[in-house]
Design a protein around this motif. Structure first.
Motif, PDB file in Angstrom:
ATOM      1  N   TYR A 200       0.837  -1.201   0.000  1.00 35.40           N
ATOM      2  CA  TYR A 200       0.000   0.000   0.000  1.00 35.40           C
ATOM      3  C   TYR A 200       0.869   1.246   0.000  1.00 35.40           C
ATOM      4  O   TYR A 200       1.889   1.304   0.700  1.00 35.40           O
ATOM      5  N   THR A 201       0.424   2.244  -0.785  1.00 37.48           N
ATOM      6  CA  THR A 201       1.132   3.518  -0.797  1.00 37.48           C
ATOM      7  C   THR A 201       0.171   4.591  -1.271  1.00 37.48           C
ATOM      8  O   THR A 201      -1.021   4.350  -1.442  1.00 37.48           O
ATOM      9  N   THR A 202       0.702   5.790  -1.479  1.00 40.92           N
ATOM     10  CA  THR A 202      -0.073   6.890  -2.041  1.00 40.92           C
ATOM     11  C   THR A 202       0.710   7.519  -3.186  1.00 40.92           C
ATOM     12  O   THR A 202       1.936   7.337  -3.300  1.00 40.92           O
ATOM     13  N   GLY A 203      -0.006   8.275  -4.010  1.00 33.66           N
ATOM     14  CA  GLY A 203       0.678   9.002  -5.067  1.00 33.66           C
ATOM     15  C   GLY A 203       1.701   9.979  -4.533  1.00 33.66           C
ATOM     16  O   GLY A 203       2.728  10.246  -5.178  1.00 33.66           O
ATOM     17  N   ILE A 204       1.455  10.517  -3.345  1.00 36.38           N
ATOM     18  CA  ILE A 204       2.411  11.427  -2.719  1.00 36.38           C
ATOM     19  C   ILE A 204       3.727  10.705  -2.435  1.00 36.38           C
ATOM     20  O   ILE A 204       4.817  11.233  -2.666  1.00 36.38           O
ATOM     21  N   ASP A 205       3.635   9.475  -1.953  1.00 35.89           N
ATOM     22  CA  ASP A 205       4.846   8.707  -1.645  1.00 35.89           C
ATOM     23  C   ASP A 205       5.576   8.271  -2.905  1.00 35.89           C
ATOM     24  O   ASP A 205       6.811   8.239  -2.932  1.00 35.89           O
ATOM     25  N   VAL A 206       4.841   7.946  -3.958  1.00 36.33           N
ATOM     26  CA  VAL A 206       5.477   7.618  -5.236  1.00 36.33           C
ATOM     27  C   VAL A 206       6.197   8.848  -5.783  1.00 36.33           C
ATOM     28  O   VAL A 206       7.283   8.751  -6.363  1.00 36.33           O
ATOM     29  N   HIS A 207       5.607  10.015  -5.606  1.00 36.20           N
ATOM     30  CA  HIS A 207       6.259  11.270  -5.987  1.00 36.20           C
ATOM     31  C   HIS A 207       7.592  11.428  -5.268  1.00 36.20           C
ATOM     32  O   HIS A 207       8.585  11.851  -5.858  1.00 36.20           O
ATOM     33  N   ARG A 208       7.612  11.099  -4.002  1.00 39.29           N
ATOM     34  CA  ARG A 208       8.808  11.340  -3.197  1.00 39.29           C
ATOM     35  C   ARG A 208       9.961  10.427  -3.576  1.00 39.29           C
ATOM     36  O   ARG A 208      11.129  10.834  -3.507  1.00 39.29           O
ATOM     37  N   SER A 209       9.648   9.185  -3.972  1.00 34.57           N
ATOM     38  CA  SER A 209      10.737   8.229  -4.204  1.00 34.57           C
ATOM     39  C   SER A 209      10.332   7.132  -5.176  1.00 34.57           C
ATOM     40  O   SER A 209       9.350   6.426  -4.934  1.00 34.57           O
TER      41      SER A 209
END
Length: 466
Positions: A207-216
């Protein structure tokens, strides 16, 4: 994926909201979009009641039940917080409240959570939170879409200002404010049912968010699949780049909605930390002072000048319009996506296409070979066109499926009286979409789809007679 026996399911009536009460009866927000297990977060609450309690429910599959109680607070003294502040230049609305309590997530399994606030007068609200995975290696990664949740948040959003007009809308929106309505409408309508289905299948999940994918980009490393859910419109270029790189490394992609990766945004810090502000000037992008030094970063549609980069190069389809309500029409019944559904060419499912839809458009960049598996006639504001479900494989072997309709996840609940709006969809549609989604998730969980499933038959020219 929650270990068997680690938590017990909660009856549907026990995790749902039964009465929201007045708009200001109780509201709240977190100071983090996501946390890793064991990390703490702050909860900010305003209520008219003398006291309240908070509880955390993990959404998933528990032998037929669809949530589990993971944590609950003691009684907390209620307080009516001061009103919001608005930043004049961007019309950004922030609550700016004091932290009400600190919550540590020790022992919380990874997953999608609904924090429920229960005021002593009976009013309730949700606050969504993702407990993100520290690795996606060998797993299907579910990407939640909080940037889109905030864009549509009527607690001061990117669509209408305080007077209800587009002209006074915010140009930047903050995570430092509650969500409107029940507090989690976008998650409940466009995401929850897909999470429940994926957990029911028993495939390894992350599980993740688009914000976390943005970060790394490392968030996606080694994932068998990345899943974008029913309405995932607002992406940063960094998120898009990371997802594209993952596809090119063999990660399958499933786009279970429409209008995905349509708006180009950037993230800025807020008073509570990094990436707490979503910036999207849209048609006003020339007024963004950031543009002077970053001419390739206009916060407008990805396909639009001055830095056009249409989303179709990733998704295979392109957002084409709103609103529509139309039958979904099968084009390739023998495609493995539809195995076990019993469909024939031309079979249709009423109301499955809507309210926003995508199509294959040869006027924009297209990956290939690409197969249109459903080709549905629609009329949008008097214009006759089509909505398409499409599938292609990348040179890495990754398979990419796009449903082409925003109602795909809602259809998983059609006729069930749950969170989605039925829009007239029936149990037959629910059965069809459920089986097709199961086929996609099972196949993609096995690894690059080109190595285990038949190649797409490039039929775009034939379907569109170009």
């Amino acid at each position: 994926m929650l270990p068997t026996g680690a938590a017990r399911g909660t009856a549907d009536a026990d995790w749902r909201i039964h009465r929201t009460g007045a708009p200001e009866a109780i509201e709240g927000y977190c100071d983090k979009v996501s946390v890793v297990p064991g990390e703490e977060f702050g909860l900010y609450v305003s209520t008219l009641a003398p006291g309240f309690r908070a509880a955390a429910f993990r959404v998933g599959w528990y032998g037929g039940k669809q949530a589990a109680l993971i944590w609950e607070s003691d009684r907390i003294r209620g307080e009516r917080r001061a009103g919001s502040e608005q930043l004049d230049a961007t019309r950004t609305v922030r609550a700016g409240w004091e932290r009400g309590l600190t919550v540590r997530t020790e022992g919380w399994p990874e997953g999608a959570y609904l924090l429920r606030l229960d005021a002593e007068d009976g009013s309730q609200r949700y606050v969504p939170l993702v407990v993100r995975s520290t690795t996606a290696v060998g797993r299907t990664l579910i990407m939640h879409a909080p940037a889109t949740w905030q864009a549509y948040n009527a607690w001061g959003g990117l669509y209408r200002g305080g007077d209800g007009s587009y002209a006074t809308r915010s140009r930047m929106v903050s995570f430092d404010r509650p969500y409107d309505g029940n507090g989690a409408e976008k998650f409940l309508v466009y995401e929850r049912a897909a999470v429940v289905l994926a957990e029911r299948l028993g495939i390894p999940l992350a599980y993740t968010t688009g914000i976390d994918v943005h970060r790394s980009p490392s968030v996606l490393r080694g994932a068998t699949t990345a899943v974008a859910l029913g309405h995932d419109e607002y992406w940063t270029p960094e998120q898009r780049r990371s997802v594209t790189q993952a596809r090119d490394a063999g990660t399958n992609l499933a786009f279970l909605g429409a209008n995905t990766c349509f708006r180009r945004i950037r993230l800025q810090a807020g008073p509570l930390g990094a990436d707490r502000t979503v910036v999207c000037y849209k048609s006003d992008y020339p007024a963004d002072p950031y543009l002077a030094q970053h001419p390739t970063m206009p916060t407008t549609d990805f396909r639009s000048p001055p830095a056009p980069d249409p989303e179709s190069s990733l998704t295979g389809v392109l957002y084409d319009g709103y609103p529509v309500d139309a039958p979904y029409v099968v084009e390739s019944p023998d495609h493995w996506l539809f195995a076990g559904t019993g469909v024939a060419r031309g079979d249709s499912f009423d109301h499955l296409v809507g309210a926003e839809y995508d199509r294959v458009d040869t006027g924009y960049p297209l990956p290939g070979p690409l197969e249109i598996v459903a080709h549905s006639p629609v009329v949008c504001e008097g214009r006759q066109t089509h909505s398409d479900s499409a599938y292609y494989t990348a040179p890495s072997g990754a398979g990419v499926f796009a449903s082409g309709t925003m109602r795909w996840v809602e259809a998983l609940m059609a006729g069930a009286g749950q969170d989605g709006r039925d829009h007239g969809m029936d149990a037959r549609t629910r059965t069809f979409v459920t089986r097709a989604t199961e086929n996609v998730l099972h196949a993609f969980a096995e690894g690059p789809a080109a190595t285990t499933r038949p190649a797409p038959r490039d039929n775009v020219a034939g379907v569109y007679r170009t």
